[in-house]
Write a protein that holds these residues in place. Structure first.
Motif, PDB file in Angstrom:
ATOM      1  N   PRO A   1      32.887  39.508  34.741  1.00  0.00           N
ATOM      2  CA  PRO A   1      31.701  40.187  34.237  1.00  0.00           C
ATOM      3  C   PRO A   1      30.894  39.192  33.600  1.00  0.00           C
ATOM      4  CG  PRO A   1      33.538  41.504  33.576  1.00  0.00           C
ATOM      5  CD  PRO A   1      34.139  40.261  34.244  1.00  0.00           C
ATOM      6  N   ASP A   2      31.237  38.233  32.878  1.00  0.00           N
ATOM      7  CA  ASP A   2      30.549  37.249  32.309  1.00  0.00           C
ATOM      8  C   ASP A   2      30.442  35.746  32.833  1.00  0.00           C
ATOM      9  OD1 ASP A   2      33.064  36.400  31.774  1.00  0.00           O
ATOM     10  OD2 ASP A   2      33.027  36.526  29.800  1.00  0.00           O
ATOM     11  N   GLY A   3      30.940  35.527  34.128  1.00  0.00           N
ATOM     12  CA  GLY A   3      30.920  34.390  34.789  1.00  0.00           C
ATOM     13  C   GLY A   3      31.676  33.258  34.250  1.00  0.00           C
ATOM     14  N   ARG A   4      32.652  33.530  32.994  1.00  0.00           N
ATOM     15  CA  ARG A   4      33.293  32.499  32.548  1.00  0.00           C
ATOM     16  C   ARG A   4      34.043  31.589  33.162  1.00  0.00           C
ATOM     17  NH1 ARG A   4      36.050  37.299  31.837  1.00  0.00           N
ATOM     18  NH2 ARG A   4      38.142  37.423  32.117  1.00  0.00           N
ATOM     19  N   ASN A   5      34.077  30.233  32.924  1.00  0.00           N
ATOM     20  CA  ASN A   5      34.938  29.428  33.386  1.00  0.00           C
ATOM     21  C   ASN A   5      34.576  29.011  34.878  1.00  0.00           C
ATOM     22  OD1 ASN A   5      36.611  29.125  31.175  1.00  0.00           O
ATOM     23  ND2 ASN A   5      37.620  30.800  31.745  1.00  0.00           N
ATOM     24  N   GLY A   6      33.259  29.005  35.171  1.00  0.00           N
ATOM     25  CA  GLY A   6      32.922  28.940  36.407  1.00  0.00           C
ATOM     26  C   GLY A   6      32.835  30.108  37.547  1.00  0.00           C
ATOM     27  N   THR A   7      33.297  31.023  37.126  1.00  0.00           N
ATOM     28  CA  THR A   7      33.549  32.283  37.979  1.00  0.00           C
ATOM     29  C   THR A   7      32.393  32.767  38.489  1.00  0.00           C
ATOM     30  OG1 THR A   7      33.893  33.686  36.228  1.00  0.00           O
ATOM     31  CG2 THR A   7      35.842  32.944  37.366  1.00  0.00           C
ATOM     32  N   LEU A   8      32.303  33.278  39.500  1.00  0.00           N
ATOM     33  CA  LEU A   8      31.020  34.096  40.008  1.00  0.00           C
ATOM     34  C   LEU A   8      30.743  35.354  38.935  1.00  0.00           C
ATOM     35  CD1 LEU A   8      31.424  34.292  43.708  1.00  0.00           C
ATOM     36  CD2 LEU A   8      30.516  32.367  42.336  1.00  0.00           C
ATOM     37  N   GLN A   9      29.687  35.839  38.773  1.00  0.00           N
ATOM     38  CA  GLN A   9      29.386  37.031  37.939  1.00  0.00           C
ATOM     39  C   GLN A   9      28.807  38.145  38.530  1.00  0.00           C
ATOM     40  OE1 GLN A   9      26.360  35.981  34.907  1.00  0.00           O
ATOM     41  NE2 GLN A   9      27.010  37.643  33.603  1.00  0.00           N
ATOM     42  N   ILE A  10      29.875  39.288  38.079  1.00  0.00           N
ATOM     43  CA  ILE A  10      29.682  40.584  38.636  1.00  0.00           C
ATOM     44  C   ILE A  10      28.960  41.277  37.738  1.00  0.00           C
ATOM     45  CG2 ILE A  10      31.818  41.338  38.284  1.00  0.00           C
ATOM     46  CD1 ILE A  10      31.830  42.740  40.939  1.00  0.00           C
ATOM     47  N   ARG A  11      28.168  42.577  38.232  1.00  0.00           N
ATOM     48  CA  ARG A  11      27.663  43.431  37.462  1.00  0.00           C
ATOM     49  C   ARG A  11      28.462  44.929  37.445  1.00  0.00           C
ATOM     50  NH1 ARG A  11      21.799  42.326  40.139  1.00  0.00           N
ATOM     51  NH2 ARG A  11      20.810  40.975  38.616  1.00  0.00           N
ATOM     52  N   GLN A  12      29.560  44.639  36.740  1.00  0.00           N
ATOM     53  CA  GLN A  12      30.542  45.592  36.586  1.00  0.00           C
ATOM     54  C   GLN A  12      31.727  45.301  35.573  1.00  0.00           C
ATOM     55  OE1 GLN A  12      32.189  48.645  36.039  1.00  0.00           O
ATOM     56  NE2 GLN A  12      31.447  49.265  38.203  1.00  0.00           N
ATOM     57  N   ASP A  13      32.356  46.049  34.971  1.00  0.00           N
ATOM     58  CA  ASP A  13      33.735  45.722  34.151  1.00  0.00           C
ATOM     59  C   ASP A  13      34.945  45.580  34.866  1.00  0.00           C
ATOM     60  OD1 ASP A  13      35.357  45.107  32.340  1.00  0.00           O
ATOM     61  OD2 ASP A  13      35.333  47.451  31.627  1.00  0.00           O
ATOM     62  N   ALA A  14      34.586  44.228  35.721  1.00  0.00           N
ATOM     63  CA  ALA A  14      35.774  44.258  36.832  1.00  0.00           C
ATOM     64  C   ALA A  14      36.071  42.856  36.886  1.00  0.00           C
ATOM     65  CB  ALA A  14      35.420  44.662  38.070  1.00  0.00           C
ATOM     66  N   GLN A  15      37.153  42.187  37.443  1.00  0.00           N
ATOM     67  CA  GLN A  15      37.545  41.011  37.775  1.00  0.00           C
ATOM     68  C   GLN A  15      38.296  40.945  39.121  1.00  0.00           C
ATOM     69  OE1 GLN A  15      38.585  38.645  33.878  1.00  0.00           O
ATOM     70  NE2 GLN A  15      39.860  40.554  33.947  1.00  0.00           N
ATOM     71  N   VAL A  16      38.298  39.834  39.764  1.00  0.00           N
ATOM     72  CA  VAL A  16      38.892  39.669  41.088  1.00  0.00           C
ATOM     73  C   VAL A  16      39.588  38.227  40.970  1.00  0.00           C
ATOM     74  CG1 VAL A  16      38.482  39.340  43.613  1.00  0.00           C
ATOM     75  CG2 VAL A  16      36.843  41.030  42.221  1.00  0.00           C
ATOM     76  N   ALA A  17      40.692  38.126  41.425  1.00  0.00           N
ATOM     77  CA  ALA A  17      41.214  36.848  41.735  1.00  0.00           C
ATOM     78  C   ALA A  17      41.974  36.667  42.978  1.00  0.00           C
ATOM     79  CB  ALA A  17      42.289  36.916  40.571  1.00  0.00           C
ATOM     80  N   GLN A  18      42.119  35.462  43.311  1.00  0.00           N
ATOM     81  CA  GLN A  18      42.895  35.098  44.490  1.00  0.00           C
ATOM     82  C   GLN A  18      44.282  34.719  44.083  1.00  0.00           C
ATOM     83  OE1 GLN A  18      41.327  31.690  46.437  1.00  0.00           O
ATOM     84  NE2 GLN A  18      41.981  30.407  45.083  1.00  0.00           N
ATOM     85  N   LEU A  19      45.281  35.248  44.845  1.00  0.00           N
ATOM     86  CA  LEU A  19      46.691  34.817  44.527  1.00  0.00           C
ATOM     87  C   LEU A  19      47.293  34.175  45.618  1.00  0.00           C
ATOM     88  CD1 LEU A  19      49.203  35.534  42.685  1.00  0.00           C
ATOM     89  CD2 LEU A  19      49.617  37.818  44.038  1.00  0.00           C
ATOM     90  N   ARG A  20      48.067  33.071  45.254  1.00  0.00           N
ATOM     91  CA  ARG A  20      48.683  32.363  46.085  1.00  0.00           C
ATOM     92  C   ARG A  20      50.125  31.976  45.744  1.00  0.00           C
ATOM     93  NH1 ARG A  20      45.896  30.314  50.464  1.00  0.00           N
ATOM     94  NH2 ARG A  20      43.628  30.461  50.546  1.00  0.00           N
ATOM     95  N   LEU A  21      50.945  32.185  46.754  1.00  0.00           N
ATOM     96  CA  LEU A  21      52.265  31.935  46.442  1.00  0.00           C
ATOM     97  C   LEU A  21      53.163  31.538  47.395  1.00  0.00           C
ATOM     98  CD1 LEU A  21      52.894  35.750  44.793  1.00  0.00           C
ATOM     99  CD2 LEU A  21      52.596  33.456  43.549  1.00  0.00           C
ATOM    100  N   THR A  22      54.435  30.993  47.415  1.00  0.00           N
ATOM    101  CA  THR A  22      55.171  30.239  48.198  1.00  0.00           C
ATOM    102  C   THR A  22      56.452  31.127  48.269  1.00  0.00           C
ATOM    103  OG1 THR A  22      56.215  28.674  46.634  1.00  0.00           O
ATOM    104  CG2 THR A  22      54.250  28.051  47.825  1.00  0.00           C
ATOM    105  N   GLU A  23      57.089  31.038  49.279  1.00  0.00           N
ATOM    106  CA  GLU A  23      58.424  31.840  49.809  1.00  0.00           C
ATOM    107  C   GLU A  23      59.465  31.509  48.630  1.00  0.00           C
ATOM    108  OE1 GLU A  23      61.117  32.493  53.366  1.00  0.00           O
ATOM    109  OE2 GLU A  23      59.115  32.133  53.640  1.00  0.00           O
ATOM    110  N   GLY A  24      59.911  32.638  48.091  1.00  0.00           N
ATOM    111  CA  GLY A  24      60.853  32.669  46.981  1.00  0.00           C
ATOM    112  C   GLY A  24      60.303  32.967  45.479  1.00  0.00           C
TER     113      GLY A  24
END
Length: 231
Positions: free
Chosen positions: A147-170
């Motif tokens: 919502p606040d564009g902190r740490n270089g994130t894109l800023q959205i007009r909503q009380d919401a956050q979106v993340a990408q999740l990347r993981l390896t096998e195991g």
């Protein structure tokens, strides 16, 4: 609260130039049980043939996210933005009081695959806004929209956050949850065990009123989108 939307149960659309799978009701697909979740209204898994795309059309009061999985989007809008969005990048277009835009496959030879995501805003009739960024391929949870564009994130007009999740096998992993919030995970690739449920590519899971959330990667690599939403 826990509910899974299986990939095979998503709505389907085929228009020749476009093949799309809808997690929630959209266009000709209507499912009264799947009208969105919290402020999350649309997740469309779109595949566009070479040289084709969405011609100029309008939106209003919607936060529209595109995440390119393969290929390049050619974007053009009435605010004067003309951009190329390559694989791995996120685009956030805040429609606000109204904007016209087109989204085309920039290639004349290769298909385009991307997620189209709509989140309802908590501010109406704002000025249209365009943002675009590549957040890299780091493993773990990387916040991309806040919502606040902190740490270089894109800023959205909503009380919401979106993340990408990347993981390896195991990998064993834990996702951040707090009381009074709603959460949604959309799995793009890989297979995971989460909340004692097995999720495969294209599956989504709705979560609310949970105290903790742990999982394991059954088959990797994993690419997923994590949504932190108002209850």
């Amino acid at each position: 609260m826990l509910e899974i939307i299986r990939s095979a149960d998503r709505g389907q659309a085929q228009f020749g130039w476009l093949t799309s799978k809808h997690s929630f009701s959209f266009g000709h697909y209507y499912n009264p049980k799947q009208m969105g979740f919290s402020a999350l209204r649309v997740i469309n898994d779109d595949r566009v043939i070479a040289g084709a795309g969405f011609s100029t059309h309008g939106h209003r009061n919607m936060e529209i996210i595109s995440y390119v999985l393969d290929g390049h989007i050619a974007h053009k809008d009435s605010a004067g933005n003309e951009k190329i969005l390559p694989a791995g990048e996120f685009q956030l277009m805040s429609a606000g009081k109204g904007i016209q835009h087109s989204e085309y496959n920039a290639s004349k030879t290769a298909p385009l695959t991307f997620l189209q995501i709509w989140i309802e805003p908590n501010q109406q009739e704002g000025e249209p806004r365009y943002q675009q960024k590549d957040f890299g391929q780091a493993f773990g949870l990387t916040w991309v929209i806040t919502p606040d564009g902190r740490n270089g994130t894109l800023q959205i007009r909503q009380d919401a956050q979106v993340a990408q999740l990347r993981l390896t096998e195991g990998d064993a992993f834990e996702l951040p949850v707090v009381a009074g919030r709603a959460y949604y995970l959309h799995l793009i690739s890989g297979t995971v065990s989460l909340a004692e449920q097995t999720l495969a590519p294209g599956d989504g899971i709705k979560l609310a009123a949970i105290a903790s959330l742990q999982g394991n990667v059954l088959q990797g690599p994993v690419n997923a989108i994590w949504f932190d939403l108002p209850a």
